[in-house]
Design a protein around this motif. Structure first.
Motif, PDB file in Angstrom:
ATOM      1  N   ASP A 149       0.821  -1.203   0.000  1.00 18.12           N
ATOM      2  CA  ASP A 149       0.000   0.000   0.000  1.00 18.12           C
ATOM      3  C   ASP A 149       0.860   1.261   0.000  1.00 18.12           C
ATOM      4  O   ASP A 149       1.554   1.556   0.977  1.00 18.12           O
ATOM      5  N   VAL A 150       0.824   2.013  -1.085  1.00 22.01           N
ATOM      6  CA  VAL A 150       1.590   3.258  -1.183  1.00 22.01           C
ATOM      7  C   VAL A 150       1.196   4.223  -0.077  1.00 22.01           C
ATOM      8  O   VAL A 150       2.054   4.903   0.511  1.00 22.01           O
ATOM      9  N   ALA A 151      -0.096   4.288   0.240  1.00 19.89           N
ATOM     10  CA  ALA A 151      -0.564   5.225   1.259  1.00 19.89           C
ATOM     11  C   ALA A 151       0.036   4.899   2.623  1.00 19.89           C
ATOM     12  O   ALA A 151       0.400   5.794   3.393  1.00 19.89           O
ATOM     13  N   ALA A 152       0.152   3.604   2.941  1.00 18.51           N
ATOM     14  CA  ALA A 152       0.695   3.199   4.238  1.00 18.51           C
ATOM     15  C   ALA A 152       2.202   3.409   4.307  1.00 18.51           C
ATOM     16  O   ALA A 152       2.720   3.949   5.295  1.00 18.51           O
ATOM     17  N   ILE A 153       2.924   2.986   3.276  1.00 19.37           N
ATOM     18  CA  ILE A 153       4.391   3.023   3.320  1.00 19.37           C
ATOM     19  C   ILE A 153       4.933   4.404   2.964  1.00 19.37           C
ATOM     20  O   ILE A 153       5.640   5.045   3.742  1.00 19.37           O
ATOM     21  N   THR A 154       4.604   4.869   1.779  1.00 18.77           N
ATOM     22  CA  THR A 154       5.133   6.160   1.344  1.00 18.77           C
ATOM     23  C   THR A 154       4.416   7.317   2.029  1.00 18.77           C
ATOM     24  O   THR A 154       5.048   8.311   2.402  1.00 18.77           O
ATOM     25  N   GLY A 155       3.110   7.181   2.212  1.00 17.24           N
ATOM     26  CA  GLY A 155       2.345   8.262   2.807  1.00 17.24           C
ATOM     27  C   GLY A 155       2.547   8.407   4.303  1.00 17.24           C
ATOM     28  O   GLY A 155       2.974   9.460   4.791  1.00 17.24           O
ATOM     29  N   ILE A 156       2.261   7.333   5.058  1.00 15.37           N
ATOM     30  CA  ILE A 156       2.304   7.428   6.517  1.00 15.37           C
ATOM     31  C   ILE A 156       3.709   7.198   7.063  1.00 15.37           C
ATOM     32  O   ILE A 156       4.248   8.031   7.793  1.00 15.37           O
ATOM     33  N   LEU A 157       4.315   6.061   6.718  1.00 18.63           N
ATOM     34  CA  LEU A 157       5.605   5.716   7.318  1.00 18.63           C
ATOM     35  C   LEU A 157       6.707   6.672   6.864  1.00 18.63           C
ATOM     36  O   LEU A 157       7.447   7.231   7.689  1.00 18.63           O
ATOM     37  N   ARG A 158       6.821   6.873   5.575  1.00 21.60           N
ATOM     38  CA  ARG A 158       7.854   7.778   5.062  1.00 21.60           C
ATOM     39  C   ARG A 158       7.465   9.243   5.261  1.00 21.60           C
ATOM     40  O   ARG A 158       8.295  10.068   5.660  1.00 21.60           O
ATOM     41  N   GLY A 159       6.195   9.558   4.976  1.00 22.60           N
ATOM     42  CA  GLY A 159       5.769  10.942   5.004  1.00 22.60           C
ATOM     43  C   GLY A 159       5.475  11.464   6.402  1.00 22.60           C
ATOM     44  O   GLY A 159       6.183  12.328   6.915  1.00 22.60           O
ATOM     45  N   GLU A 160       4.429  10.931   7.043  1.00 19.84           N
ATOM     46  CA  GLU A 160       4.013  11.447   8.351  1.00 19.84           C
ATOM     47  C   GLU A 160       5.065  11.202   9.431  1.00 19.84           C
ATOM     48  O   GLU A 160       5.327  12.076  10.264  1.00 19.84           O
ATOM     49  N   LEU A 161       5.653   9.997   9.432  1.00 10.38           N
ATOM     50  CA  LEU A 161       6.631   9.677  10.476  1.00 10.38           C
ATOM     51  C   LEU A 161       8.055  10.057  10.092  1.00 10.38           C
ATOM     52  O   LEU A 161       8.949  10.048  10.931  1.00 10.38           O
ATOM     53  N   GLY A 162       8.275  10.358   8.837  1.00  8.87           N
ATOM     54  CA  GLY A 162       9.600  10.774   8.392  1.00  8.87           C
ATOM     55  C   GLY A 162      10.652   9.697   8.471  1.00  8.87           C
ATOM     56  O   GLY A 162      11.852   9.990   8.579  1.00  8.87           O
ATOM     57  N   TYR A 163      10.238   8.424   8.361  1.00  8.72           N
ATOM     58  CA  TYR A 163      11.196   7.324   8.476  1.00  8.72           C
ATOM     59  C   TYR A 163      11.994   7.166   7.192  1.00  8.72           C
ATOM     60  O   TYR A 163      11.435   7.086   6.094  1.00  8.72           O
ATOM     61  N   GLY A 164      13.324   7.100   7.316  1.00  7.93           N
ATOM     62  CA  GLY A 164      14.180   7.016   6.145  1.00  7.93           C
ATOM     63  C   GLY A 164      14.988   5.742   6.032  1.00  7.93           C
ATOM     64  O   GLY A 164      15.798   5.606   5.115  1.00  7.93           O
ATOM     65  N   GLY A 165      14.775   4.790   6.966  1.00  9.27           N
ATOM     66  CA  GLY A 165      15.534   3.548   6.934  1.00  9.27           C
ATOM     67  C   GLY A 165      14.902   2.490   6.047  1.00  9.27           C
ATOM     68  O   GLY A 165      14.015   2.771   5.235  1.00  9.27           O
ATOM     69  N   VAL A 166      15.367   1.261   6.207  1.00 11.08           N
ATOM     70  CA  VAL A 166      14.889   0.147   5.386  1.00 11.08           C
ATOM     71  C   VAL A 166      13.480  -0.256   5.789  1.00 11.08           C
ATOM     72  O   VAL A 166      13.169  -0.392   6.976  1.00 11.08           O
ATOM     73  N   VAL A 167      12.627  -0.449   4.797  1.00 18.08           N
ATOM     74  CA  VAL A 167      11.331  -1.074   5.011  1.00 18.08           C
ATOM     75  C   VAL A 167      11.415  -2.479   4.419  1.00 18.08           C
ATOM     76  O   VAL A 167      11.734  -2.642   3.239  1.00 18.08           O
ATOM     77  N   VAL A 168      11.183  -3.474   5.262  1.00 17.15           N
ATOM     78  CA  VAL A 168      11.199  -4.874   4.824  1.00 17.15           C
ATOM     79  C   VAL A 168       9.784  -5.411   4.888  1.00 17.15           C
ATOM     80  O   VAL A 168       9.030  -5.079   5.807  1.00 17.15           O
ATOM     81  N   SER A 169       9.406  -6.209   3.924  1.00 17.98           N
ATOM     82  CA  SER A 169       8.063  -6.783   3.950  1.00 17.98           C
ATOM     83  C   SER A 169       8.030  -7.995   4.876  1.00 17.98           C
ATOM     84  O   SER A 169       9.047  -8.656   5.088  1.00 17.98           O
ATOM     85  N   ASP A 170       6.865  -8.271   5.450  1.00 15.80           N
ATOM     86  CA  ASP A 170       6.646  -9.580   6.025  1.00 15.80           C
ATOM     87  C   ASP A 170       6.811 -10.603   4.908  1.00 15.80           C
ATOM     88  O   ASP A 170       6.701 -10.263   3.722  1.00 15.80           O
ATOM     89  N   ALA A 171       7.064 -11.864   5.259  1.00 17.15           N
ATOM     90  CA  ALA A 171       7.218 -12.900   4.235  1.00 17.15           C
ATOM     91  C   ALA A 171       5.983 -12.947   3.348  1.00 17.15           C
ATOM     92  O   ALA A 171       4.853 -12.956   3.840  1.00 17.15           O
ATOM     93  N   LEU A 172       6.196 -12.968   2.043  1.00 20.46           N
ATOM     94  CA  LEU A 172       5.094 -12.870   1.092  1.00 20.46           C
ATOM     95  C   LEU A 172       4.416 -14.192   0.789  1.00 20.46           C
ATOM     96  O   LEU A 172       3.652 -14.285  -0.169  1.00 20.46           O
ATOM     97  N   ASP A 173       4.658 -15.223   1.617  1.00 22.20           N
ATOM     98  CA  ASP A 173       3.994 -16.501   1.382  1.00 22.20           C
ATOM     99  C   ASP A 173       2.706 -16.640   2.196  1.00 22.20           C
ATOM    100  O   ASP A 173       2.123 -17.716   2.255  1.00 22.20           O
ATOM    101  N   ALA A 174       2.236 -15.548   2.818  1.00 22.27           N
ATOM    102  CA  ALA A 174       0.972 -15.594   3.546  1.00 22.27           C
ATOM    103  C   ALA A 174      -0.165 -15.908   2.568  1.00 22.27           C
ATOM    104  O   ALA A 174      -0.177 -15.406   1.437  1.00 22.27           O
ATOM    105  N   PRO A 175      -1.135 -16.751   2.970  1.00 28.11           N
ATOM    106  CA  PRO A 175      -2.235 -17.104   2.058  1.00 28.11           C
ATOM    107  C   PRO A 175      -2.948 -15.892   1.472  1.00 28.11           C
ATOM    108  O   PRO A 175      -3.310 -15.889   0.288  1.00 28.11           O
TER     109      PRO A 175
END
Length: 286
Positions: free
Chosen positions: A160-186
């Protein structure tokens, strides 16, 4: 380096495969990836199986990023670092947000001061953002984007662009690595497939796409094909992958720097540190 080769290296540089252990040797497809830029692996094992996988990884790539879900019981950051270092890991993938004020900051600081990078999560963009703001202020090296959506009807946070780029990067100003949870979830596999989800994650702002232990060479090849199509169609900007690969490289360099956590027999002498919930409801050491 030609464009095809460059894209191959970038994609491999932004993937974190997982293994459930290693009988002295990693799978050939992972070894080939490590030669092309894959920064390391996530080890879903404990005890001797975890140590064997970490040793096999170090033999192939001495400065590798070695992720692990963390101790099986709730401990403070210093004790968690000591256990993870003993098993060969330098990235704690199971750091959970603490409900009490300052709890997350203390755990992250103690963990990272004693040699292990923290991946705090899962981040969904919903609920209290305070622990993630605390973690960002404490210099947390990574934040994990979760499978759950921020709101009903929206994409999983990791896509979700809104969650990662909008909230995490934008509102919280986080500039470090974003790693996904494992993508094998059903929910991910059924909705988008791992290759499609990997591309959406990179577009959303995720840097390091984590594959589950069930994903093998076929999934890795399909991700490369999906990324190549997305770049050709203009959906995935090559600069986005370059940015992601650069962040991951910085995390890998930080995690491979030698640090010395407190010896286990001295941990009780240190000041108490907040204990966050453990990653798995089992007992015993790593």
């Amino acid at each position: 380096m030609n464009a095809v080769r460059r894209l191959t290296v970038l994609v491999d540089s932004c993937l974190l495969p997982s293994v459930s252990g290693a009988a002295g040797r990693l799978p050939d497809w992972i070894l080939r990836g490590l030669e092309r830029g894959t920064p390391g692996i996530a080890v879903h094992a404990y005890g001797s199986a975890a140590r064997s996988a970490a040793s096999a990884l170090r033999a192939a790539l001495p400065d590798a990023l070695t992720g692990h879900p963390g101790p099986r019981r709730a401990v403070g950051g210093r004790a968690a670092a000591a256990e993870l270092v003993a098993t060969g890991a330098n990235l704690h993938l199971g750091v959970r947000p603490g409900p009490a004020a300052d709890e997350t900051r203390v755990f992250v600081t103690d963990l990272q001061t004693h040699g292990v990078a923290a991946a705090l999560g899962p981040f969904t963009g919903a609920g209290s953002l305070r622990p993630f703001a605390e973690g960002a202020a404490a210099g947390v090296r990574a934040i994990t984007a979760g499978h759950s959506p921020a709101d009903s009807g929206r994409l999983p946070a990791a896509l979700d662009v809104a969650a990662i780029t909008g909230i995490l990067r934008g509102e919280l100003g986080y500039g470090g690595v974003v790693v996904s949870d494992a993508l094998d979830a059903p929910s991910i596999v059924d909705g988008w497939g791992v290759p499609g989800a990997a591309v959406l994650a990179w577009i959303a702002g995720v840097d390091l796409v984590r594959l589950g232990p069930s994903s093998g060479a076929g999934v890795r090849n399909a991700i490369h094909a999906a990324a190549a199509r997305a770049v050709a169609d203009g959906d995935l900007d090559l600069a986005r992958l370059e940015e992601a690969a650069d962040r991951v490289a910085r995390l890998r360099r930080w995690a491979s720097e030698p640090r010395m956590p407190d010896a286990p027999d001295r941990l009780h002498e240190a000041r108490p540190a907040a204990a966050l919930p453990a990653a798995a409801p089992a007992t015993g050491d790593l």
